[in-house]
Every structure is written in structure tokens, then in C-alpha cells.
Design an enzyme around this catalytic site. Sequence first.
Site, PDB file in Angstrom:
ATOM      1  N   VAL A 257     -21.245  18.817-106.907  1.00  0.00           N
ATOM      2  CA  VAL A 257     -20.463  17.836-106.139  1.00  0.00           C
ATOM      3  C   VAL A 257     -21.186  17.712-104.802  1.00  0.00           C
ATOM      4  O   VAL A 257     -20.690  18.114-103.742  1.00  0.00           O
ATOM      5  CB  VAL A 257     -19.001  18.300-105.979  1.00  0.00           C
ATOM      6  CG1 VAL A 257     -18.154  17.191-105.340  1.00  0.00           C
ATOM      7  CG2 VAL A 257     -18.402  18.658-107.343  1.00  0.00           C
ATOM      8  N   HIS A 258     -22.412  17.165-104.910  1.00  0.00           N
ATOM      9  CA  HIS A 258     -23.383  17.180-103.811  1.00  0.00           C
ATOM     10  C   HIS A 258     -22.773  16.953-102.426  1.00  0.00           C
ATOM     11  O   HIS A 258     -22.947  17.745-101.507  1.00  0.00           O
ATOM     12  CB  HIS A 258     -24.436  16.080-104.017  1.00  0.00           C
ATOM     13  CG  HIS A 258     -25.023  16.003-105.382  1.00  0.00           C
ATOM     14  ND1 HIS A 258     -25.909  16.930-105.860  1.00  0.00           N
ATOM     15  CD2 HIS A 258     -24.877  15.084-106.370  1.00  0.00           C
ATOM     16  CE1 HIS A 258     -26.293  16.589-107.087  1.00  0.00           C
ATOM     17  NE2 HIS A 258     -25.681  15.476-107.419  1.00  0.00           N
ATOM     18  N   ASP A 259     -22.095  15.793-102.296  1.00  0.00           N
ATOM     19  CA  ASP A 259     -21.749  15.305-100.954  1.00  0.00           C
ATOM     20  C   ASP A 259     -20.731  16.190-100.252  1.00  0.00           C
ATOM     21  O   ASP A 259     -20.752  16.327 -99.023  1.00  0.00           O
ATOM     22  CB  ASP A 259     -21.213  13.875-101.057  1.00  0.00           C
ATOM     23  CG  ASP A 259     -22.264  12.933-101.625  1.00  0.00           C
ATOM     24  OD1 ASP A 259     -23.432  13.357-101.749  1.00  0.00           O
ATOM     25  OD2 ASP A 259     -21.919  11.782-101.944  1.00  0.00           O
TER      26      ASP A 259
END
Lengths: 329, 332
Positions: A257-259
Site C-alpha cells: 500500500v505504497h502511498d
Amino acid sequence: MDNRRKVILDVDTGSDDAVAIMAAVCAPELEVLGICSVAGNLPIDNTTENTLRVVQMLGADVPVYRGASGPLVAQLNPLRQDMAPRKKPVFVESRGRMVRVHNEYLDLPAATIKTQDLPAAMFIVDTVRKSKEKVTLLPVGPLTNIALALKLDPTIVNNIDEIIIMGGGHAVFNTTSAAEFNIWFDPEAAEIVLQSGANITLLPLDATHAASLSLDDAKALRGLGTKTGTFAAELLEHRIEVFSAMKQALRDDIAPVHDALVVCAAIDPSVLTDVRFMRVDVDCGGGYADGQTLCDTRALPTKPRNCHVALDADPQKFASMLLKYFSKS
Amino acid sequence: MSDKIKVILDCDTGSDDAVAICTALLSPEKLDVLGICTVNGNRPVPNTTENTLRVKDLLGSDVPVIRGCYCPMVKSLDPRREVLETAHSAKGEDGKEITYHAEYLDCLPPSHSKPLPMHAVTWLIDTLMNSEEKITVVPVGPLTNIAMALRLEPRIAEHIEQFVIMGGGHLERNSTAAAEFNIWVDPEAAQIVFESGVKIVLMPLDATHRAYLTPEDSKYFRSLGTKLGDFIAQEIDDRVEAYNLLQPLHIPDIAPMHDALCVAYLLDPSVITDIRHVRVDVDFSGGLCDGETVVDTRLIPPVKPKNCYLCMNTDSDKFASMLRDILSRAKN
């Protein structure tokens, strides 16, 4: 005195962007001055509408600014991105239907709230110039708005505390064999930001994949019984399905969930576990390495170091921070 | 039919090239070296040819040496593509030039043998097309000769057993932040080779930085009392000095012998301890990553077929002991 860290989010919402927005607005440690949208995962109309939907769902009093509709120059040459070598497909088949990481619209009620009049880049310039405290920028999409702001007024660098970027890859890539999506989408903008002299921390795919969340985390988020927890769980489950179908994660039951990791790093940098100060530049050559974040790992780099690069992160700490922020509403 | 491996070397001699040539020529029980082509690279081609002849004369070998290309296929047409490179040499404390590859291999006498009176590209095509057995081609310099031959006569691909190439870097680089020297000198030539369809075993810096000799080995070679032993010892000493000053590596006081790893691999593939089948392409856009070997490490199904066996690690002890053993065979 308000000792919350003043931040501006810059997003291309986007499933993981939605989790990042929710975390930033819910976390008591941050004061979100505004949220800028940018074209990236989806066209600017979609990323703006999706951003408004999330803010509306949160009932938050945070202004949203519409940003750039495309990269600075990368799309002037029609062959550069359409025909990019080794580009991965956007859609993949799963359970008898075609799926993608970022659906056109988030599964939330259509927005009735509106964006502000000011274009995003001008909002950034204005806000950073006027702020009594230094401002931290959290760009988690292509860096077009940030580069435009830095070109409009390079002196804003002096009032920027830090720019924490989700983008790039050192040894892990996605869109092409050399590049991560956010940087690949607007390489020139990324290079402008890296050369700006600002205090920069880069969270490349190496860190965001290391902090991947699992189906168990989704269950825990759902178990909170809150609006944010339930929505984050849905987004995470969707990401796990698509990443598994694309064979893009190391295991079938996890997805990055990179961001949202950027938001957590702004609050507690110890969520990042291997941060190296390096020289980083972006290849803008338009060839096989277009959009690569080139980290100079040699003992004697030819140019001064300009960027703190996170190569590893702590998924347990990441998950527990999100669970905390999403437990209230 | 002989069970020896038929080999063509392609070199820009060059200190580590010299060690590779010696290792190959002193392994006649396993390798049948058909010829050594020279190419522009570490030094201009007149120098790399003269240096190759000096090494051949040192060993008293009658292997043919054939002079190749003077400059990259197209890269030098754009002068901007050269400016990003890191320094090759520096002045030491006493004002002497410290570098990886001296202009000439000074500790060897000028050559008395001559190159064949033909071009390396012509010779490569003739030799490959007329061979009944497939031949292993070992390029350890820029890939100009090989790419030119493939463009002139694509059918040579069917006569090549495999390429064993020294070049490129996955996580380790030298000439620029993105690129290794051999590939950086002629990126287009390298991409032609990667698209040739021939089996490729690539020795990038990730493997060759672990294929080194040390001052201990230098002492050993000097103690042999042979001309070759003295020569190898000198090359080790010079390279240790150059690496310490210009390009400190993960261990101090080592002399990577990049090119010799290709030969060692042919003699005993177990010298490589980590080999991966991957897709490799070369960036030749003229930007920051010009000359980078882009390795597709993504988990997604490959967009283009895999084309390269990428060597990522070396048994350093085995490499050194092989070279000690082979290079002490010289009587002279």
C-alpha cells in the site's frame, strides 16, 4: 502551540492514495493544509473526483486543489510512453473477469463537495511562502505539481521541511524493467525535484514492497468496525487480488500500500528500516531506462548526494499505525 | 572430433585482458583458441593490438591475432554521450599516472609477431561460417566487432555455441552511476548482441568484482621466477593501486581480473555460484543511463523472452586458485 507537522498531500487517487489520505487526515500528529490531485494512476478528472470522494467520506474540512492533467513533457513524444519497452499491461484476468490496480472510480458516493479555484501548483507556492512554520510535502503520485511549483518559485525550497516521495525503485521495478510508475510517468518532473536542493526522502518500491500488508491485516482493519477501517480493508483486499493475479508480489496474500507508507514515515521515520543517503537522478533519455531512479552506489559518486533512500521498512509497525489511525471513525 | 572447446577471444588488452589471454592459452587441454580479435576499448585499437601481440609473444604462442574496429558503431557520432564518464586515471603522490590500463603493457618487450593481414570482422565471419563445430565466442571488451559481424552476416549466429561476455552491471557499476565500461563504450553493439538469439552468459561487475587476485597472489607469482609470473605480479600490483585510489571496492587491496572470469567459467562453470536466467536490454538513449544493462527482475511474466544467463556471484577462492594453478604452468 500546535505542534502538528504541517503537510500538503499530492495524490493521484488511486486505491493506495485513498488509504494515504485517510491516514493523513485521521492521524493526530499531522495538520493537512491541503490535498492536491494530479494525473497518474488515472486521468485528472478521476483522481480529483476520487480525492473529493475520500475527503467527503471523512467529513474533513480539508481543501482539495485540482492539479496537472499530464506530465511536463513526457507525452509530447507519442512514442515515448505508448511504445515504452518492457511496459507491463494495466489489466489482468482474475476469477473470470479483467481487473486493474486502480478502478476508474472509488466505490464511494459521488462527490458533492468541490475543489478550490486555485490550481494545485499555485496553492503549493502560496501556502509554502506564507507559512510561519516549514511545510512538508507528501507527493505520492507523479511529481508534476511539485516540479511546477518549484519552477514557479524556487525559493519555496527554503520553507520546505522535507519532501517525502513515493516513487522509484533501486532493485525493484513495476511499470518497466527499469522504472516505477510515478517516476516513469513524469521523469523530468522527478529530476527537477531531485535537483531542487530540498531535503528529500524517497520511498521506492524496495521499501513499499517490504512493508506489504496481508489478508490478516485486512481482517484486522475490518474488525475495527469503523468507516475508514472497512474501506481500507476493501481496498487492501482488492490490491491483494490484483497483485496476486499479476504475480507482482512475493506472496499471494500480500500487497504493498505504497502511498500510505509515506504518511506513516512523516509521522514516525522509524517505520523505515534501511535509509541510505545517496545521489539519485532520473533517466530522461526516453530509452529502456526511461524514468529510472538511478542511485549511485559507487564508493566515489561523481555528484553530491541529494536524497535519503529507504530500502527497507517494517510491515508490523506500518500495519499497527494504520490500525491506530482508523480506529476512531 | 575433439572434446576441446573451440574458442575465439575478443579483447581490448588491457591488463585484465592479458590475464584472460594467458589463462586461455595455458589451458590447451580444454580450450582450442582459434584466434584473438582486438577492439577499441580500454585503449585505442593500435595499442590493444600491440598489447595482445606482446602477450602472445611472451607465451611463445602462434595463435592468430586479428585487428578489429577503431571506434564504436555509432555512439561517438554524438560527443555528448562521452561526457558523463568517471576519471580513468589520477596522478599518484610522485606524479606518476595511476590507471587501470597503461597505454602499453610496459613490462613486456615490443612485439615481434604481426597481426593477420585482414580485419577481425571478416576473420570472425570466415572462421564461424567455415567451422563444422559450433564455436564459443568470448568478448571481454566493447562488443563492436561482434555486432558488426552479426550485422554483416547474421547467419554466424547459427555457428556460435554461446557468448561468454564480460560486461554490464546489475547492482554494481563503474564508468557511470548506471553503466559498466565495455557496454558503455558501445551500447548499440551490445543491444545487437543481446537481440541475436545466441545463448549468452554475462559476467557483469556483480560477479567480476568477486573474481580478484590479491597482493598475496602477487608475491606467489613473483616467487615463480618466470617472466610470466613477474608480469602477472606487476599487473596485480598496478590494479590494486588503481582500484584503491580510483574506485574503492567492498574489500580493500584487491585486483579484480574481470576478463579472466569468462575463461575461468569455461574451464570450470562452478566458479560461478549464482546464475540467473533473465531478460537484459541495453539503454542506448544517450541519457543518464546510457550503456546500462537493464535487467528485468520483475515477478510479472516476462514481456519479452529471457535472453541471458546473468552471473551474480563468484567463488573468489576457486577463481584465485585456478589462476595460480594455470598461470604457473608457463616455463618462461
